[in-house]
Write an enzyme that holds these catalytic residues in place. Structure first.
Site, PDB file in Angstrom:
ATOM      1  N   ASP A 175      -1.188  -1.774  -4.221  1.00 48.17           N
ATOM      2  CA  ASP A 175      -2.584  -1.824  -3.799  1.00 48.17           C
ATOM      3  C   ASP A 175      -3.259  -0.483  -4.027  1.00 48.17           C
ATOM      4  OD1 ASP A 175      -2.962  -4.413  -3.011  1.00 48.17           O
ATOM      5  OD2 ASP A 175      -2.539  -4.063  -0.899  1.00 48.17           O
ATOM      6  N   ARG A 190      -4.661  -5.554 -11.472  1.00 49.14           N
ATOM      7  CA  ARG A 190      -5.458  -6.443 -10.636  1.00 49.14           C
ATOM      8  C   ARG A 190      -6.813  -5.781 -10.431  1.00 49.14           C
ATOM      9  NH1 ARG A 190      -2.355  -7.531  -5.841  1.00 49.14           N
ATOM     10  NH2 ARG A 190      -3.525  -6.091  -4.550  1.00 49.14           N
ATOM     11  N   GLY A 202     -13.730  -3.732  -4.746  1.00 51.51           N
ATOM     12  CA  GLY A 202     -13.572  -2.567  -3.890  1.00 51.51           C
ATOM     13  C   GLY A 202     -14.180  -2.811  -2.526  1.00 51.51           C
ATOM     14  N   ALA A 203     -13.433  -2.501  -1.467  1.00 50.77           N
ATOM     15  CA  ALA A 203     -13.868  -2.826  -0.107  1.00 50.77           C
ATOM     16  C   ALA A 203     -14.070  -1.608   0.782  1.00 50.77           C
ATOM     17  CB  ALA A 203     -12.845  -3.758   0.547  1.00 50.77           C
ATOM     18  N   GLN A 219     -10.373  -0.583  -8.853  1.00 48.24           N
ATOM     19  CA  GLN A 219     -11.595  -0.977  -8.164  1.00 48.24           C
ATOM     20  C   GLN A 219     -12.808  -0.805  -9.077  1.00 48.24           C
ATOM     21  OE1 GLN A 219     -10.642   1.972  -5.276  1.00 48.24           O
ATOM     22  NE2 GLN A 219     -10.099   0.485  -3.701  1.00 48.24           N
ATOM     23  N   THR A 234     -11.667 -11.933  -7.732  1.00 51.00           N
ATOM     24  CA  THR A 234     -13.035 -12.096  -7.253  1.00 51.00           C
ATOM     25  C   THR A 234     -13.218 -13.507  -6.715  1.00 51.00           C
ATOM     26  OG1 THR A 234     -15.390 -12.000  -7.832  1.00 51.00           O
ATOM     27  CG2 THR A 234     -13.875 -12.764  -9.546  1.00 51.00           C
ATOM     28  N   HIS A 235     -14.148 -13.649  -5.773  1.00 58.20           N
ATOM     29  CA  HIS A 235     -14.524 -14.961  -5.241  1.00 58.20           C
ATOM     30  C   HIS A 235     -15.930 -15.347  -5.695  1.00 58.20           C
ATOM     31  CE1 HIS A 235     -11.596 -13.192  -2.393  1.00 58.20           C
ATOM     32  NE2 HIS A 235     -11.119 -14.414  -2.322  1.00 58.20           N
ATOM     33  N   ARG A 278     -11.715  -2.308  10.873  1.00 60.16           N
ATOM     34  CA  ARG A 278     -12.016  -1.112  10.090  1.00 60.16           C
ATOM     35  C   ARG A 278     -12.727  -1.477   8.797  1.00 60.16           C
ATOM     36  NH1 ARG A 278      -7.686   1.057  10.825  1.00 60.16           N
ATOM     37  NH2 ARG A 278      -6.451   0.580   8.976  1.00 60.16           N
ATOM     38  N   ARG A 279     -12.291  -2.573   8.155  1.00 57.90           N
ATOM     39  CA  ARG A 279     -12.956  -2.990   6.921  1.00 57.90           C
ATOM     40  C   ARG A 279     -14.413  -3.366   7.182  1.00 57.90           C
ATOM     41  NH1 ARG A 279      -9.689  -0.653   5.643  1.00 57.90           N
ATOM     42  NH2 ARG A 279      -7.897  -0.962   4.298  1.00 57.90           N
ATOM     43  N   LYS A 305       0.856  -1.185   0.000  1.00 60.79           N
ATOM     44  CA  LYS A 305       0.000   0.000   0.000  1.00 60.79           C
ATOM     45  C   LYS A 305       0.899   1.245   0.000  1.00 60.79           C
ATOM     46  CE  LYS A 305      -4.202  -1.677   2.229  1.00 60.79           C
ATOM     47  NZ  LYS A 305      -3.975  -3.104   1.927  1.00 60.79           N
TER      48      LYS A 305
END
Length: 267
Positions: A89, A139, A143-144, A118, A186-187, A248-249, A55
């Site tokens: 990132d 990549r 987006g989170a 994102q 992605t999952h 935090r996320r 990051k």
């Protein structure tokens, strides 16, 4: 390192990222930089197929852009010496422009660097158009971070649709001719199946893309991708700052809570 080694025996590559962001002192940024330099050395010594992801605010972006640039340059140069790769990132929306500036400067120096984009940001389509001529490694993530509806799609269905559209663009013949590498991060099995169908129809070569997932998430899907001959790279996050990062996320984006819960019970 041990987890990455186990993944390698399963035909899965690794991305290593040390948790932590928004350092407040130059000494902290220096320590993070030295840590990642050591990781690149250890990875080579172990013969491990593992890249790193950093990051910009870990490297001092909040303190001094020139300091961050110098630290990132050290990592990219070391990655080039080790025939490895550095991913940059993407953080919350105020950091998009300075992060892309860093990437462009690094990409002008070396092919051993890529950047995350994102899909939930409206601007990302234009960012991709601007990056394609560089032959970028991108990549693509959903987006989170919690972003206002003025700059990001608020609905999951719209994010999914934009992810598919952007990924298709990055897998296009034009993108391939430019030397673009896409990490499909992605999952979502339905989204993956749609993209696999696109890849088959468009005859996209395997060298043009990899799937990217998180360690411990959707392991059956990871195994299926490997069985199907897809290239897969799994990100392993580590470090003492996992708890504040994790909380935090969850606080920023409540949808992340449901995502985690589903995967805990899926295991």
């Amino acid at each position: 390192m041990a987890a990455g080694s186990r993944q390698q025996t399963q035909g899965i590559g690794t991305i290593l990222t040390r948790l932590g962001e928004n350092v407040t002192h130059a000494e902290e940024a220096e320590e993070v930089t030295r840590h990642y330099l050591g990781v690149l050395d250890k990875v080579q010594a172990a013969g491990l197929d593992a890249q790193i992801s950093v990051k910009p605010t870990q490297l001092g972006l909040d303190l001094d852009k020139a300091l961050c640039f110098r630290n990132l340059q050290r990592l990219v140069d070391r990655a080039g010496e080790r025939r490895n790769f550095v991913w940059i990132d993407m953080e919350s929306s105020p950091y998009v422009d300075p992060t892309l500036d860093l990437f462009r400067q690094m990409r002008a120096r070396s092919p051993h660097v890529g950047v995350a984009l994102q899909a939930y940001l409206y601007r990302t389509a234009q960012d991709i158009d601007a990056l394609l001529p560089l032959g970028s490694a991108i990549r693509l993530v959903k987006g989170a971070y919690l972003e206002p509806p003025a700059i990001a799609f608020p609905k999951k269905a719209d994010v999914d649709a934009n992810f598919y559209s952007l990924a298709s663009r990055l897998l296009s013949p034009e993108a391939q001719q430019r030397g673009t590498l896409l990490h499909i991060a992605t999952h979502d099995p339905r989204l993956i199946d749609r993209l696999n169908a696109f890849i088959a129809d468009a005859r996209v070569p395997q060298s043009a893309y990899e799937y990217a997932m998180l360690y411990g998430i959707q392991r059956p899907l990871q195994a299926r991708l490997v069985r199907d001959g897809r290239r897969l790279r799994v990100l392993i996050a580590y470090g003492e700052y996992w708890f504040p990062w994790y909380m935090r996320r969850l606080a920023e984006r409540p949808a992340n809570v449901w995502f985690v819960v589903k995967n805990v019970f899926a295991r």
